[in-house]
Scaffold this motif. Structure first.
Motif, PDB file in Angstrom:
ATOM      1  N   ARG A  24       0.945  -1.085   0.063  1.00 29.51           N
ATOM      2  CA  ARG A  24      -0.095   0.071  -0.094  1.00 29.51           C
ATOM      3  C   ARG A  24       0.913   1.287   0.311  1.00 29.51           C
ATOM      4  O   ARG A  24       1.752   1.383   0.576  1.00 29.51           O
ATOM      5  N   VAL A  25       0.695   2.255  -0.551  1.00 30.54           N
ATOM      6  CA  VAL A  25       1.233   3.657  -0.710  1.00 30.54           C
ATOM      7  C   VAL A  25       0.552   4.769  -0.208  1.00 30.54           C
ATOM      8  O   VAL A  25      -0.800   4.535  -0.051  1.00 30.54           O
ATOM      9  N   SER A  26       0.987   5.594   0.444  1.00 35.98           N
ATOM     10  CA  SER A  26       0.442   6.774   0.919  1.00 35.98           C
ATOM     11  C   SER A  26      -0.457   7.691   0.043  1.00 35.98           C
ATOM     12  O   SER A  26      -1.343   8.209   0.402  1.00 35.98           O
ATOM     13  N   LYS A  27       0.327   7.464  -1.213  1.00 35.16           N
ATOM     14  CA  LYS A  27      -0.685   8.582  -2.117  1.00 35.16           C
ATOM     15  C   LYS A  27      -0.212   7.808  -3.448  1.00 35.16           C
ATOM     16  O   LYS A  27       0.864   7.391  -3.715  1.00 35.16           O
ATOM     17  N   LEU A  36       7.148   9.789  -0.633  1.00 32.88           N
ATOM     18  CA  LEU A  36       6.109   8.967  -0.674  1.00 32.88           C
ATOM     19  C   LEU A  36       6.429   7.627   0.308  1.00 32.88           C
ATOM     20  O   LEU A  36       7.457   7.217   0.513  1.00 32.88           O
ATOM     21  N   ARG A  37       5.204   7.240   1.227  1.00 31.85           N
ATOM     22  CA  ARG A  37       5.561   5.972   2.026  1.00 31.85           C
ATOM     23  C   ARG A  37       4.640   4.646   1.315  1.00 31.85           C
ATOM     24  O   ARG A  37       3.604   4.756   1.052  1.00 31.85           O
ATOM     25  N   ASP A  39       4.170   0.651   2.306  1.00 32.52           N
ATOM     26  CA  ASP A  39       4.147  -0.240   3.405  1.00 32.52           C
ATOM     27  C   ASP A  39       3.768  -1.873   2.813  1.00 32.52           C
ATOM     28  O   ASP A  39       2.808  -1.970   1.809  1.00 32.52           O
ATOM     29  N   SER A  83       8.253  -0.850   5.867  1.00 29.14           N
ATOM     30  CA  SER A  83       7.813   0.480   5.378  1.00 29.14           C
ATOM     31  C   SER A  83       9.081   1.234   4.929  1.00 29.14           C
ATOM     32  O   SER A  83      10.202   1.226   5.199  1.00 29.14           O
ATOM     33  N   TYR A  85      10.340   5.136   2.606  1.00 26.72           N
ATOM     34  CA  TYR A  85       9.934   6.374   2.427  1.00 26.72           C
ATOM     35  C   TYR A  85      11.016   6.552   1.125  1.00 26.72           C
ATOM     36  O   TYR A  85      11.889   6.473   1.086  1.00 26.72           O
TER      37      TYR A  85
END
Length: 587
Positions: A24-27, A36-37, A39, A83, A85
């Motif tokens: 999954r990505v933060s955006k 960008l994060r 997980d 995770s 970044y």
């Protein structure tokens, strides 16, 4: 029991079917200067986690591993995540490939993701936050300095790439994004062993600069030629303008891209006016020499003719003139040598072609004068250097096949003809023999041939006994065989005087077989000390032994080193002399 095993197997399959491993990505859309994060999560513990390569991103943080396990109403739940970044290094759609992990002996993969990176945006300031300092061309710039923008063809120019850095900026590592290309140029990179800071000015402000790259270029055609740019990605640090809790200055780390920009070079063609016919493209300032190793020869000797050019200019980019010799001199292909260095000012040094020349007949033979033309950059004109005529004198050997003198008879010029078996004079007298001969039957020859087998029986018996005695003499046979091989390989070496490698192979075999014949040792026992010890015990002279050992060493070395026909002939004569001397000295 069988029912219990089936139920247990179904339960295990159900548990395996419930394993989840996903990314999954933060955006999914972000600016190029945003973070960008991503997980990678799983609901069962696993091993051998392999992340994707993150091509198109720069990893600025991670991996961060988190594990949680909860018990609710007697049921447990497990969660594990990795995770990272990331910061985009390019614009457009970027694909994140799947990660893999091993859970309960099986390999699981995440789904692939696509993220879109847009142009950098200005980040709004937080309440109480000071404006973020910017890295601009005033304090960070990459420059390509070209020594000359309008050179002639084959005139050297230099390109020096300098990185100017302001005193308020720090630079860590740098990476080449776009390497410069030098189409239609001959190029030579100059190694820079260590980057050293130097002092300079940029837009009137004092700065530091580093020389990153130096290149020497020789344009190969006229017109406008383009040098493609060098682009770098730099890790930079700047003071944030604020202090931390302990009063220390905070530092902002960022990534900056710089480019030297493309450069256009207007190359001038060499002038047509005054161009010599033998001009082959030499541009610079040169000296030309033609030098023979000797001019007085005897039959079987050879000479080396050196044609060389020394000076400063495009030494590797033109052809040397070739000598013209009479047909009575046999000339072999040249050995080309280059002793050229390429500093920032351009190529300098020496190039040469060395020809081996062997005379066929005695007499005097001229080597015509040779000329070398080049374009002188200082005067902007063509110059030609001409070597003097070289006279080669051959003292002995066969005469020329035809004499230059002519005999005039009845107004017709005649040349002297060399005679051979194919073109002999017509014989004026004949000797006839009768065709009728006596019968062979009943003649003396007939009875002689009848008695010959009986007369040959004693000789056959003696020959057989001698052969049996020789067969029993094993050591003597070995010695005689080695003596025959010495003569055979010496003869083979003499035939191969024109072929260096085959000559020294045959000569080395002749020397080894000589030792076998005289000392009774095998090739595996032929060390220097062993040979010296055995020869001294057989009363051989020490100087002759030293000469023999040195000759064997020279044979091994000469097979892989250049050697002239004269040197090969000298080694053959030396070998024959040494073997003859040892034959006389050994008892």
């Amino acid at each position: 029991m069988n029912k219990f095993a089936v139920i247990l197997l179904l339960c295990c399959q159900g548990l395996l079917a419930q394993v989840k491993f996903e990314a999954r990505v933060s955006k999914t859309t972000l600016a190029q200067n945003e973070t960008l994060r991503i997980d990678f999560t799983m609901n069962a513990d696993g091993d051998n986690f392999i992340p994707p390569s993150f091509q198109g991103f720069k990893v600025v943080g991670g991996p961060i591993q988190q594990i949680s396990q909860n018990w609710v109403n007697g049921q447990s739940s497990f969660n594990k995540s990795y995770s990272y970044y990331l910061m985009p290094t390019q614009r457009g759609a970027i694909v994140i490939k799947p990660a893999t992990i091993e859970i309960n002996g099986q390999i699981y993969k995440t789904n692939g993701l696509t993220v879109t990176a847009t142009a950098p945006v200005e980040r709004p300031l937080q309440p109480g936050e000071a404006p973020r300092p910017q890295v601009t061309e005033d304090n960070l710039r990459l420059v390509a300095e070209v020594s000359k923008s309008n050179p002639y063809i084959n005139e050297p120019i230099t390109v020096v790439y300098k990185l100017y850095i302001g005193y308020n900026v720090g630079v860590g590592n740098y990476r080449e994004l776009d390497k410069p290309k030098y189409n239609d140029f001959w190029s030579q990179n100059i190694d820079i062993k260590q980057l050293k800071p130097e002092q300079g000015t940029l837009n009137g402000e004092p700065v530091r600069f580093f020389v990153l790259k130096k290149v020497v270029l020789y344009p190969q055609k006229s017109g406008k030629l383009t040098i493609e740019p060098l682009s770098l990605e730099l890790d930079v640090q700047m003071l944030a303008g604020r202090r931390d809790f302990w009063g220390r200055q905070q530092v902002i780390e960022d990534t900056k891209r710089v480019s030297a920009g493309g450069r256009t070079i207007s190359v001038r063609a060499l002038p047509e006016a005054g161009r010599p016919d033998d001009f082959t493209g030499a541009v610079g300032n040169f000296d030309f020499k033609v030098k023979p190793s000797k001019t007085l020869l005897r039959n079987g000797e050879s000479l080396d003719l050196s044609v060389s050019v020394t000076g400063t200019g495009n030494l590797k980019l033109f052809d040397l003139p070739k000598p013209v010799v009479p047909t009575a001199l046999e000339m072999y292909d040249p050995v080309h040598k280059e002793n050229v260095s390429t500093p920032l000012s351009g190529m300098n040094g020496k190039v040469s072609d060395t020809y081996t020349i062997v005379p066929t007949y005695k007499g005097n033979y001229p080597i015509k004068p040779m000329s070398f033309s080049y374009f002188d950059l200082r005067s902007g004109k063509y110059k030609t250097i001409t070597s003097p005529e070289i006279m080669i004198k051959v003292l002995d050997g066969p005469g020329t096949p035809t004499s230059d003198s002519a005999v005039a008879q009845n107004g017709v010029a005649k040349q002297q003809v060399s005679h051979s078996d194919q073109f002999a004079f017509i014989k004026l007298k004949t000797k006839l023999t009768p065709t009728k001969r006596e019968d062979f039957f009943g003649s003396g020859m007939f009875y002689g041939l009848m008695l010959a087998p009986f007369l040959a029986i004693p000789f056959l018996i003696l020959g057989r006994r001698k052969k049996e005695a020789l067969d029993r003499d094993v050591a003597g046979n070995r010695t005689r065989q080695s003596n025959r091989l010495v003569k055979k390989f010496l003869s083979e070496a003499r035939k191969q005087i024109g072929n260096k490698e085959l000559f020294y192979i045959a000569l080395e075999k002749a020397l080894h077989n000589f030792l076998k014949a005289k000392l009774g040792i095998e090739t595996s026992e032929m060390s220097k000390d062993r040979i010296r010890e055995l020869l001294l015990s057989r009363n051989a002279q020490p100087q002759t032994i030293d000469a023999f050992i040195k000759l064997t060493e020279d044979c091994e070395f000469a097979r892989y080193a250049p050697a002239s026909n004269t040197a090969i002939q000298h080694d053959y004569e030396k070998a024959a002399t040494i073997i003859s001397d040892l034959e006389k000295q050994i008892n």
